[in-house]
Each structure stands twice: as C-alpha cells, then as structure tokens.
Design a protein around this motif. Structure first.
Motif, PDB file in Angstrom:
ATOM      1  N   SER A  95     -19.153  48.750  14.948  1.00 19.33           N
ATOM      2  CA  SER A  95     -19.003  49.709  16.049  1.00 19.33           C
ATOM      3  C   SER A  95     -17.854  50.663  15.742  1.00 19.33           C
ATOM      4  O   SER A  95     -17.068  50.430  14.815  1.00 19.33           O
ATOM      5  CB  SER A  95     -18.697  48.980  17.365  1.00 19.33           C
ATOM      6  OG  SER A  95     -17.371  48.479  17.349  1.00 19.33           O
ATOM      7  N   GLY A  96     -17.738  51.691  16.551  1.00 20.72           N
ATOM      8  CA  GLY A  96     -16.620  52.627  16.426  1.00 20.72           C
ATOM      9  C   GLY A  96     -15.307  51.982  16.835  1.00 20.72           C
ATOM     10  O   GLY A  96     -14.250  52.282  16.269  1.00 20.72           O
ATOM     11  N   THR A  97     -15.359  51.094  17.819  1.00 21.52           N
ATOM     12  CA  THR A  97     -14.141  50.389  18.230  1.00 21.52           C
ATOM     13  C   THR A  97     -13.625  49.532  17.076  1.00 21.52           C
ATOM     14  O   THR A  97     -12.423  49.541  16.776  1.00 21.52           O
ATOM     15  CB  THR A  97     -14.426  49.508  19.471  1.00 21.52           C
ATOM     16  OG1 THR A  97     -15.008  50.333  20.491  1.00 21.52           O
ATOM     17  CG2 THR A  97     -13.168  48.868  19.995  1.00 21.52           C
ATOM     18  N   ALA A 118     -11.707  53.173  24.393  1.00 21.98           N
ATOM     19  CA  ALA A 118     -11.760  52.409  23.134  1.00 21.98           C
ATOM     20  C   ALA A 118     -10.583  52.717  22.202  1.00 21.98           C
ATOM     21  O   ALA A 118     -10.105  51.827  21.496  1.00 21.98           O
ATOM     22  CB  ALA A 118     -13.080  52.684  22.411  1.00 21.98           C
ATOM     23  N   THR A 119     -10.122  53.961  22.178  1.00 23.18           N
ATOM     24  CA  THR A 119      -9.016  54.324  21.282  1.00 23.18           C
ATOM     25  C   THR A 119      -7.787  53.472  21.599  1.00 23.18           C
ATOM     26  O   THR A 119      -7.133  52.917  20.704  1.00 23.18           O
ATOM     27  CB  THR A 119      -8.631  55.815  21.454  1.00 23.18           C
ATOM     28  OG1 THR A 119      -9.803  56.599  21.634  1.00 23.18           O
ATOM     29  CG2 THR A 119      -7.835  56.316  20.274  1.00 23.18           C
ATOM     30  N   VAL A 120      -7.484  53.383  22.880  1.00 24.04           N
ATOM     31  CA  VAL A 120      -6.262  52.696  23.307  1.00 24.04           C
ATOM     32  C   VAL A 120      -6.460  51.175  23.275  1.00 24.04           C
ATOM     33  O   VAL A 120      -5.545  50.424  22.934  1.00 24.04           O
ATOM     34  CB  VAL A 120      -5.828  53.197  24.699  1.00 24.04           C
ATOM     35  CG1 VAL A 120      -4.536  52.519  25.147  1.00 24.04           C
ATOM     36  CG2 VAL A 120      -5.643  54.710  24.661  1.00 24.04           C
ATOM     37  N   GLU A 126      -8.018  59.346  12.255  1.00 20.04           N
ATOM     38  CA  GLU A 126      -8.782  60.227  13.152  1.00 20.04           C
ATOM     39  C   GLU A 126      -9.814  59.413  13.921  1.00 20.04           C
ATOM     40  O   GLU A 126     -10.573  58.660  13.324  1.00 20.04           O
ATOM     41  CB  GLU A 126      -9.519  61.296  12.347  1.00 20.04           C
ATOM     42  CG  GLU A 126      -8.632  62.250  11.595  1.00 20.04           C
ATOM     43  CD  GLU A 126      -9.477  63.226  10.775  1.00 20.04           C
ATOM     44  OE1 GLU A 126      -9.471  63.106   9.526  1.00 20.04           O
ATOM     45  OE2 GLU A 126     -10.152  64.081  11.373  1.00 20.04           O
ATOM     46  N   ASP A 127      -9.844  59.614  15.242  1.00 23.21           N
ATOM     47  CA  ASP A 127     -10.948  59.073  16.031  1.00 23.21           C
ATOM     48  C   ASP A 127     -12.004  60.183  16.098  1.00 23.21           C
ATOM     49  O   ASP A 127     -11.936  61.090  16.935  1.00 23.21           O
ATOM     50  CB  ASP A 127     -10.478  58.651  17.423  1.00 23.21           C
ATOM     51  CG  ASP A 127     -11.609  58.013  18.230  1.00 23.21           C
ATOM     52  OD1 ASP A 127     -12.783  58.227  17.886  1.00 23.21           O
ATOM     53  OD2 ASP A 127     -11.313  57.322  19.231  1.00 23.21           O
ATOM     54  N   ALA A 128     -12.965  60.093  15.165  1.00 24.51           N
ATOM     55  CA  ALA A 128     -14.011  61.120  15.040  1.00 24.51           C
ATOM     56  C   ALA A 128     -15.333  60.637  15.634  1.00 24.51           C
ATOM     57  O   ALA A 128     -16.397  61.128  15.274  1.00 24.51           O
ATOM     58  CB  ALA A 128     -14.174  61.508  13.567  1.00 24.51           C
ATOM     59  N   SER A 154     -25.335  57.093  22.066  1.00 19.78           N
ATOM     60  CA  SER A 154     -25.013  58.356  22.747  1.00 19.78           C
ATOM     61  C   SER A 154     -24.483  59.424  21.796  1.00 19.78           C
ATOM     62  O   SER A 154     -24.377  60.588  22.172  1.00 19.78           O
ATOM     63  CB  SER A 154     -23.955  58.098  23.824  1.00 19.78           C
ATOM     64  OG  SER A 154     -22.760  57.629  23.213  1.00 19.78           O
ATOM     65  N   LYS A 155     -24.113  59.064  20.558  1.00 16.57           N
ATOM     66  CA  LYS A 155     -23.377  60.013  19.701  1.00 16.57           C
ATOM     67  C   LYS A 155     -24.316  60.985  18.975  1.00 16.57           C
ATOM     68  O   LYS A 155     -25.520  60.776  18.936  1.00 16.57           O
ATOM     69  CB  LYS A 155     -22.525  59.253  18.677  1.00 16.57           C
ATOM     70  CG  LYS A 155     -21.716  58.100  19.245  1.00 16.57           C
ATOM     71  CD  LYS A 155     -20.558  58.505  20.148  1.00 16.57           C
ATOM     72  CE  LYS A 155     -19.780  57.262  20.580  1.00 16.57           C
ATOM     73  NZ  LYS A 155     -18.683  57.507  21.498  1.00 16.57           N
ATOM     74  N   ASN A 156     -23.741  61.992  18.334  1.00 13.60           N
ATOM     75  CA  ASN A 156     -24.571  63.010  17.650  1.00 13.60           C
ATOM     76  C   ASN A 156     -25.410  62.392  16.541  1.00 13.60           C
ATOM     77  O   ASN A 156     -26.500  62.885  16.253  1.00 13.60           O
ATOM     78  CB  ASN A 156     -23.693  64.121  17.059  1.00 13.60           C
ATOM     79  CG  ASN A 156     -23.132  65.044  18.129  1.00 13.60           C
ATOM     80  OD1 ASN A 156     -23.021  64.651  19.289  1.00 13.60           O
ATOM     81  ND2 ASN A 156     -22.782  66.261  17.746  1.00 13.60           N
TER      82      ASN A 156
HETATM   83  C1  LIG Z   1     -17.724  56.091  21.463  1.00 13.87           C
HETATM   84  C2  LIG Z   1     -16.286  56.191  21.204  1.00 13.87           C
HETATM   85  C3  LIG Z   1     -15.556  55.132  20.629  1.00 13.87           C
HETATM   86  C4  LIG Z   1     -16.106  53.746  20.469  1.00 13.87           C
HETATM   87  O1  LIG Z   1     -17.250  53.639  19.728  1.00 13.87           O
HETATM   88  P1  LIG Z   1     -18.184  52.350  19.929  1.00 13.87           P
HETATM   89  O2  LIG Z   1     -19.156  52.477  18.800  1.00 13.87           O
HETATM   90  O3  LIG Z   1     -18.841  52.503  21.273  1.00 13.87           O
HETATM   91  O4  LIG Z   1     -17.343  51.142  19.833  1.00 13.87           O
HETATM   92  C5  LIG Z   1     -14.229  55.343  20.302  1.00 13.87           C
HETATM   93  N1  LIG Z   1     -13.625  56.512  20.541  1.00 13.87           N
HETATM   94  C6  LIG Z   1     -14.282  57.553  21.121  1.00 13.87           C
HETATM   95  C7  LIG Z   1     -13.557  58.840  21.335  1.00 13.87           C
HETATM   96  C8  LIG Z   1     -15.634  57.417  21.476  1.00 13.87           C
HETATM   97  O5  LIG Z   1     -16.258  58.447  22.049  1.00 13.87           O
END
Ligand SMILES: *Cc1c(COP(=O)(O)O)cnc(C)c1O
Length: 365
Positions: free
Chosen positions: A59-61, A88-90, A156-158, A185-187
């Motif tokens: 995951s992004g987290t 999620a960033t924090v 970077e949180d991309a 939900s992402k691009n």
């Molecule tokens: C979606 C998102 C995340 C977390 O990504 P997950 O895949 O849902 O864990 C982190 N930072 C930002 C800015 C996001 O939009």
C-alpha cells in the motif's frame, strides 16, 4: 444524469480479455508472490518516473513507513509535513515512533508553505515529507535546496501525483525516496490495495526490499526487522496493463480541468494555482468556495458526486489529539478544510459530463 467519480470498466479498455485470461492462468498456476509480473511492473514504473529503482509494496501507507525506516527515522526524530495532508502521511510518521512537525498550507498552492517549512526545522528534524496534494507537485527545487542546506532526508508523498512534473522531472524523482499508492481511487489504480517506492539510491532500494519481505536477505536469513508488505502479483499484472495509458489519461484530466477553470470563471470560486513549468496530474479537482456545504448539497441533489477532501486538518483529528497543537494554529489548513470542494473529474468525461457539472454550479450561483 449521474456524474460518478470512478469508472472502472473504462480503465481496462475495450478488450480486457487477454488480461483476464493471464490472471486466470496466474491463479491456477500458483503465480502469486514476487513473480516476473512484479519485477516487470517495478522496471516499467521506475522508467516511467525516471528513476533507477522501484519496489512494489502492499500500500501507499506501507511505502511511507518503509521509506522512513530505510531513511533511519525512528523514535524521537522530527519529520516535517503538511498540516492539511491526508491522515496516512502522519500515521506513517507516528508508526515509526517519530514526531510529526506540521507546517501550514499556502493559500495559492494549497500545499505546504516553503517559508513556513524553513521556520519549522528544529534540532530534532531528520526528514521532510512534501505531499503533492490533489496531483500538484510541490516547488521541489526550493524544497530540495532548503532540505540539503539542513541535511534533511526528503521523502515525497506522491500518492496523488503519478505523472505530475516540474521542469520535466516527475513527482517521486526529486527527493531521496518517492512513495506511491495504487489504491483504486488513484490516477493509476490497482484492483485492491497496492503501493511502491522509487529511489535513485541502491542502498535504500535494497533495504526496502529486505524490510518488505520479513527482513530476509535470501530465504530464512533474517538480517533486519521487517514485516510483510509485497506488491501482489495479480495487482502488478493489472498495473502493467494500465500504465501505458497513464500519460494520455493525465493529459485528458488537464483538458477537463482547463475547461472547468474556463467555464467557472467569473463565479466566486478559487482554484489551486498552477506554476510555469509544472504539469498537474489532477488526481482531485478542488474548488475553494464559501458556503461549501450548501453547494455540495446542491450538486449531490443534481447527481454530481462531489465530495469533501479533507474535512478536518491533521491537528484537529481525534487520533492526533495528543500532538501539541491547538485549533487556530494552522489557519490556512483550517480554512481549506472548510472551503474546499472536490468536483468529479475522470479522463473518460465527454462534453456532456463537463456541461452537467458546470451548469449545476452556475445554476447554484
Ligand atoms: C492514498 C494516500 C496515501 C495512502 O495510500 P494507501 O495506498 O491508501 O495506503 C498516502 N498519502 C496520500 C496523500 C494519499 O492520498
């Protein structure tokens, strides 16, 4: 007419059968964990962003957590990020035991204010996480200059900015490590949870690969504290199918955004600024309006799937109530939480969808 925010069938193109047939043989053939599909996607995504290495994660987290761990950030270290970011960033900063140091937003960019960033750097600050909110890249040239002068790691949180760029260099390629999410939900969307980190550093890349796989270097040789967060092979196959279309989708997002900006001109609406040399990825199209909640109700009654992103800034979230921040401390983040409204924007919108959204807003005013 209903204007939804997502259209998944459209993302698979006219004939998804070859993909589905591949997935079928992967399932029946036991091709599940770190297969060639994962390696192929990692190569393709690294090339797309313009960096030597990409590692696929759960995951992004997890991308943020593993990036912080690889950067050596731990208990007691300070990590600077935006007060108006997504939770999620924090959460990632706190999950590695570090201390979030929040910075207020800039009224024009809706991103972390670079001057406030400079003022927030403390003796414990080890890293900074610029968040490319809504698909707009931060002024990374300025941020890198500030961070290098103070010896900070830049992560970077991309997660909202696949394909966004500044001066021809993409989000994720500016800092020491770039973190991506492929949440649906992402691009660039997987069919479930998925994420990745990108980096130019072979050392960071190797450490993140070890930590995503239970700390192993080779089987049963556990050399680091890791956990289990590998990009799923089926998700990698799906991401490989979609990645070649991402640039065209982002171009179409920019066209639709330009139409919204043009056709909503003259109304009491403000937009996120766009700087010269920048390509916005328009993950979200945010408008800033007074009486936001009334406009939201009006749009929803007309079938427009508008939403609030995000209704509470970080320092006012219950999960972070123990941080030493008060209401009123980040005034711009608080105003944006009250006044931003996210309009639906999908690359497959035609003129009729744009017309419907624009007309519904004009009717309100
Ligand atoms: C979606 C998102 C995340 C977390 O990504 P997950 O895949 O849902 O864990 C982190 N930072 C930002 C800015 C996001 O939009």
């Amino acid at each position: 007419m209903k204007i939804d925010r997502y259209n998944y069938p459209q993302q698979f193109g006219e004939d998804p059968e070859p993909l589905f047939s591949d997935i079928r043989s992967m399932i029946l053939g036991g091709e599940y964990i770190l297969t060639r599909h994962v390696a192929e996607f990692e190569r393709a995504f690294a090339d797309y962003i313009g960096v030597p290495h990409a590692a696929g994660l759960g995951s992004g987290t997890d991308a943020l957590i593993l990036a912080l761990m690889a950067a050596g950030v731990g208990p007691g270290d300070g990590v600077i990020t935006a007060a108006n970011t997504f939770y999620a960033t924090v959460a990632a900063i706190r999950l590695v035991g570090a201390v979030p140091e929040l910075v207020d937003a800039d009224e024009d960019t809706f991103l972390m204010h670079p001057d406030r960033l400079r003022e927030t750097i403390s003796t414990r600050t080890r890293a900074v996480i610029p968040v490319h909110l809504y698909g707009k890249i931060n002024p990374m040239d300025r941020i890198m200059e500030i961070a290098r002068a103070c010896d900070l790691v830049v992560i970077e949180d991309a997660a909202q900015a696949h394909g966004a760029s500044l001066k021809g260099k993409r989000a994720g390629a500016w800092g020491d490590i770039g973190c991506f999410s492929f949440h649906p939900s992402k691009n660039l969307a997987a069919a479930g949870d998925a994420g990745a980190v990108v980096t130019a550093s072979p050392a960071y890349d190797e450490e993140i690969r070890i930590r995503r796989g239970l700390g192993q270097r080779g089987q049963n040789n556990h050399v680091l504290l890791g956990y289990n967060s590998k990009l799923d092979s089926i998700q990698a196959r799906i991401l490989l199918w979609k990645l070649p279309h991402l640039d065209a989708w982002n171009r179409r997002r920019r066209e639709i955004a330009a139409a919204y900006r043009r056709r909503l001109g003259g109304l009491p609406i403000e937009f996120q600024s766009v700087e010269p040399g920048e390509e916005h990825a328009y993950h979200l199209f945010q408008i800033r309006v007074r009486e936001r909640d009334r406009l939201l109700a009006h749009l929803q009654a007309r079938g427009v799937d508008a939403v609030i992103r995000y209704p509470q800034p970080i320092h006012l979230q219950p999960a972070f109530a123990d941080l030493p921040y008060r209401k009123g401390e980040f005034p711009v983040a608080e105003i944006l939480a009250r006044e931003l409204l996210c309009l639906p924007l999908r690359p497959d919108f035609g003129e009729s969808e744009i017309d419907h959204v624009v007309n519904a807003i004009r009717e309100y005013y």
